[in-house]
Design an enzyme around this catalytic site. Sequence first.
Site, PDB file in Angstrom:
ATOM      1  N   GLY A 152       0.828  -1.212   0.000  1.00  0.00           N
ATOM      2  CA  GLY A 152       0.000   0.000   0.000  1.00  0.00           C
ATOM      3  C   GLY A 152       0.861   1.259   0.000  1.00  0.00           C
ATOM      4  CD  GLN A 203       1.021 -12.971  -1.092  1.00  0.00           C
ATOM      5  OE1 GLN A 203       1.184 -12.287  -2.124  1.00  0.00           O
ATOM      6  NE2 GLN A 203       0.419 -14.130  -1.118  1.00  0.00           N
ATOM      7  CE1 TYR A 215      -4.716 -13.958  -1.821  1.00  0.00           C
ATOM      8  CE2 TYR A 215      -6.234 -15.262  -3.136  1.00  0.00           C
ATOM      9  CZ  TYR A 215      -5.895 -14.068  -2.543  1.00  0.00           C
ATOM     10  OH  TYR A 215      -6.733 -12.984  -2.660  1.00  0.00           O
ATOM     11  CG  ASN A 228      -9.522 -12.331 -11.440  1.00  0.00           C
ATOM     12  OD1 ASN A 228     -10.152 -13.303 -11.012  1.00  0.00           O
ATOM     13  ND2 ASN A 228      -8.237 -12.388 -11.724  1.00  0.00           N
ATOM     14  CB  ILE A 277      -6.731  -5.456 -15.638  1.00  0.00           C
ATOM     15  CG1 ILE A 277      -7.682  -6.468 -16.302  1.00  0.00           C
ATOM     16  CG2 ILE A 277      -7.071  -4.019 -16.058  1.00  0.00           C
ATOM     17  CD1 ILE A 277      -9.169  -6.194 -16.121  1.00  0.00           C
TER      18      ILE A 277
END
Length: 308
Positions: free
Chosen positions: A36, A79, A146, A175, A191
Amino acid sequence: MNVVVTGGAGFIGSHTVDALIARGDRVVVLDDFRTGKRANLAQHAGTDRLTIVECDVSHGIFAALAGLSIDRIVHLAAQVSVVSSVANPLVDMSVNYGGTLHVLEYAKAMGVKKVVFASSAAVYGDVPPALIPVHEDAPRAPLSPYGIDKYASELALDYYAAVHGVPTTWFRFFNVYGERQDPSSPYSGVISIFADRARRGAPLTIFGDGSQTRDFVYVGDVVRAVLAGLADGNSRVVANVGTGAEITVRGLAELIVSLCGGTSEIAHAAARSGEIAKSCAAVDRLRDAFGVVAQMPLADGLRRTLAI
Ligand code: NAD
Ligand code: UD1
């Protein structure tokens, strides 16, 4: 409301903070700035309704939030790369599952009125074509650390609600894309990478043959779901957050290249491990339980992301 947004300096987090402040809430961003950026929150400089606390969500959040009045939490800190989780599963577990447990322990101790959590379509793993678009009750069969840690976090949210009375709602984001998604890592969202390269006329690389599909949902639509989740009610409820439409990665690459004037070449490289072949959300529960329907057409969202 007094809302903590963990991961509030990130892509989805900073858009969530914008919406909360715009509707008059007080917001505490808890972030360790590993991906961030303070610049994502610069538009709120000078407001007394935003407090920024630098802290690792998997260490010491009680001390970091001491003295602050908090009644709701949006837990986004994580993460976020599937590929990184395959390379470093212990980091993923400690931040993504461990971080959720720290948030839930805090919520239990402080009597927090709602925890909203960002889970992922990755919990479904490879869904048989007959089950696409995938409904929330489909089997959970994650293919990556994940996805395992997101699913373990969902089970923890359900447990804290059922046994400790902490109201929880969680969303399986598909997504997500939009402005401020950071393209700088090779593991960034596709993207953001394709947009960054196509704008410069640089080649785009597709992993595998490009026939894999994704359901790309604009960040503004995701934020509307998060805000609906923060309201009272819908505890122990999960909903997909997607559009209900899928596009191949090949089709996505061609669309972005054409929006940018058509100069980038499209190359191919080996498929990633832990890769999901087809991904598309059933969206009836998001509509029926939360009153939210994704509205942004992909081409329009891409134009905003590309700023064209
Ligand atoms: P992001 O990397 O932009 O945001 C993550 C934020 O969390 C960053 O600000 C980062 O600094 C912070 N963070 C990471 N580890 C931390 C830690 N240990 N302590 C404190 N802060 C920490 O990513 P994003 O795309 O905005 O993702 C937000 C959430 O949404 C994540 O939980 C992610 O797993 C989930 N999600 C994202 C997508 C997507 O397509 N972007 C899809 C499904 C789920
Ligand atoms: C993404 C999110 C993850 C989320 C999941 C939900 C990121 C980084 N990952 O994972 O947090 O939980 O959606 O569905 O935001 N690709 C290319 N070329 C590239 C980059 C990617 O072909 O340069 C392909 C990948 O192989 C994959 C697709 O694009 O098939 C999407 O990849 P990526 O954006 O990394 O996302 P997911 O792995 O789907």
